[in-house]
Design an enzyme around this catalytic site. Structure first.
Site, short mmCIF file in Angstrom:
data_model
loop_
_atom_site.label_atom_id
_atom_site.label_comp_id
_atom_site.label_asym_id
_atom_site.label_seq_id
_atom_site.Cartn_x
_atom_site.Cartn_y
_atom_site.Cartn_z
N LYS A 173 34.99 4.93 -11.17
CA LYS A 173 34.41 5.33 -9.76
C LYS A 173 34.79 4.25 -8.87
O LYS A 173 34.19 3.28 -9.14
CB LYS A 173 33.07 6.05 -9.84
CG LYS A 173 32.90 6.88 -8.56
CD LYS A 173 31.31 6.84 -8.22
CE LYS A 173 30.86 5.57 -7.44
NZ LYS A 173 31.72 5.54 -6.15
N GLU A 248 29.11 -8.06 -11.56
CA GLU A 248 29.54 -9.07 -10.48
C GLU A 248 28.94 -8.61 -9.00
O GLU A 248 29.37 -7.48 -8.63
CB GLU A 248 31.16 -8.75 -10.49
CG GLU A 248 31.64 -9.11 -11.61
CD GLU A 248 31.49 -10.54 -12.27
OE1 GLU A 248 31.39 -10.56 -13.73
OE2 GLU A 248 31.32 -11.29 -11.47
N CYS A 282 33.30 -11.58 -1.80
CA CYS A 282 32.02 -12.19 -2.33
C CYS A 282 32.12 -13.80 -2.53
O CYS A 282 31.25 -14.16 -2.62
CB CYS A 282 31.62 -11.38 -3.54
SG CYS A 282 33.13 -11.71 -4.75
N GLU A 382 23.33 -12.22 2.56
CA GLU A 382 24.80 -12.05 2.57
C GLU A 382 25.01 -11.23 3.63
O GLU A 382 24.53 -10.04 3.81
CB GLU A 382 25.21 -11.39 1.18
CG GLU A 382 26.64 -11.39 0.99
CD GLU A 382 27.04 -10.63 -0.44
OE1 GLU A 382 26.43 -9.55 -0.69
OE2 GLU A 382 28.25 -11.05 -1.06
#
Ligand code: TXE
Length: 478
Positions: A173, A248, A282, A382
């Protein structure tokens, strides 16, 4: 553009016929529809994968290799079409999609198409026991791959290629925010001769279609890339089902610059590691620490270079910074810029950009914020946009402590020509990937992944093939 699920080798509407709007970030307008798939669609995909598994898992490594390499060749043949689709869906500059995203998707298939022909296991002779042990590394069965919106096809294929290479069948997905290149991949797989049901692509929301994959009792491994909070939610479901998990997650990566670095190379690379892909990687070095003796020079030069970056429509070659991926994400980043005004000083950027012909697009200036405290929110959370902080440091111990003072530990970048310092820092930095005098220099054989809130498990090279296989030891006495 109405995209469809790819199940059992054919394109299908979601059973409940429910759809999501798909936006073009450069215009801020709906330009397509994506299946809002449900558990039922995931079950159809799982059944197709399960039915295909006996044959695919017994397909020779050589045949699997040939099919994966054929997929990589077809991606290269259709580079322009895929790059345009990626740029349109994500808002990234077309030239970036053409030079990074799609070539890397092709490399992912080629790399694992080759790697699987070299994948082997071990045997151990039990001396004096008249016994021999050998280790089998066999495909798991049906595995789940769930990927994010920032590098859509790049990360989607980074998971799928090793899963297929090692003989598994896949229910995958992509992010509902950037579904198009995953949709286009289905046609390529059919053309390459991938048997139907081996790869199944279900589109939809994370909390419905995504969650249905994670909680499916017979999908035995989940490879996920995305937010840390999502990773935790997935782990809560998968752990009691004893599924293999590769997570991750987010990053808040330090970029540590010493005075003895190769200054021009550092400056050019730091521009990329700060703002490439609109800072939506990232691995971006979003916390910049500069040795005090060159701090003022760096600040002047970095601001000057950043101000030359052009924010523009992704299709234009002159564009350095395209559109952010969604209105929601733009608002999230703008909110952090508001917070930054109370925590530091905005040296450059900080404003949304309204481009006359694309006034509803999600554009933002590359932004540099000067801070004096590593523990402020914009240095701990973040942001995932074209926003970096800079601050000076006096000593090695001071900067090492600040760099490690983060809940994240994905990557770190270190600029110095001092070998002893490089060795000491790379030993002590809490990160899974460390670049010295470089950034995003990638060798696909290497282990990729983070520590702390940046996730668990490793992808890349044999790490991926081992993740997607189950290990069995056989001991024979003779
Ligand atoms: O990730 P999400 P997004 C980080 C970055 C970014 C944040 C959100 O902080 O702001 O993640 O990005 C699916 N069960 N990174 O929105 O929301 C979802 O549909 C199962 C770092 O991309 O986690 C999508 O397909 N699936 C990262 C995928 O998970 C679920 C790169 C990622 O969605 C789900 C990108 C659930 N409960 C973002 N909820 C990196 N490390 O590279 C969502 N999903």
């Amino acid at each position: 553009m109405k995209i469809k699920n790819f199940i059992n080798g054919s394109f299908q509407n979601p059973v409940a016929n429910e759809w999501l709007d798909n936006y073009n970030p450069a215009y801020g307008k709906v330009y397509g529809q994506t299946p809002n798939s449900s558990k039922t669609d995931v079950e159809l995909a799982f059944q197709a994968a399960k039915n295909a598994f006996p044959s695919w898992s017994q397909t020779s490594v050589d045949t699997r290799s040939k099919i994966l390499i054929k997929i990589s060749e077809l991606l290269e043949t259709h580079l322009q079409r895929f790059a345009e689709a990626e740029s349109k869906d994500n808002g990234k500059p077309l030239h970036l999609a053409k030079s990074i995203d799609i070539p890397r998707a092709a490399s992912n298939f080629r790399f694992f198409g080759n790697a699987i022909t070299q994948f082997s296991s071990e045997s151990h002779e039990s001396i004096g026991e008249n016994a021999i042990n050998y280790t089998l590394r066999q495909p798991i069965g049906v595995v789940g791959c769930i990927s994010p919106w920032n590098l859509p096809l790049y990360l989607f294929t980074w998971k799928i290629a090793p899963a297929l290479a090692s003989g598994n069948c896949v229910v995958a997905k992509p992010s509902e925010i950037t579904p198009v290149t995953a949709f286009l991949l289905g046609e390529i797989c059919n053309e390459a001769g991938l048997p139907k049901g081996v790869l199944n692509i279900v589109h939809g929301l994370g909390t419905t279609a995504g969650q249905a994959i994670v909680e499916h009792p017979e999908i035995k491994a989940i490879s996920f890339t995305g937010g840390t909070k999502t990773g935790a939610a997935i782990a809560k479901i998968a752990a009691p089902l004893f599924k293999k998990l590769s997570l991750e997650l987010g990053g808040k990566n330090p970029n540590i610059i010493f005075a003895d670095c190769d200054y021009e190379t550092m400056l050019e690379t730091t521009l990329r590691s700060s703002f490439s892909n609109q800072g939506q990687i990232c691995l971006c070095g979003s916390r910049i620490f500069v040795e005090a003796s060159i701090y003022e020079k760096f600040k002047t030069d970095f601001i000057a270079k950043t101000q030359q970056l052009k924010v523009g429509h992704p299709s234009q070659n002159s564009t350095d910074i395209g559109a952010l991926v969604s209105k929601t994400h733009l608002e999230k980043v703008l909110n952090y810029i508001e917070i930054a005004k109370t925590e530091g000083k905005i040296l450059c950027g900080g404003n949304q950009v309204i481009i006359p012909s694309f006034k509803n697009g999600y554009y933002l200036e590359p932004t540099i914020i000067e801070i004096d405290n590593n523990n402020c929110r914009i240095n701990q959370e973040e942001i995932f946009g074209p926003v970096v902080t800079i601050m000076p440091f006096e000593t090695e111990n001071n900067v090492l402590e600040m760099a490690n003072q983060s809940e994240y530990g994905l990557s770190a970048t270190l600029w110095t020509n001092n070998l002893k310092r490089s060795m000491q820092f790379t030993q002590q930095l809490e990160a899974g990937i460390i670049w010295v005098n470089s950034w995003m220099l990638r060798d696909l054989r290497t282990p990729f992944g983070g520590v702390k809130s940046s996730g668990m498990g490793r992808e890349g090279g044999l790490e991926s093939l081992r993740f997607f296989t189950k290990t069995k030891n056989v001991c024979i006495k003779y």
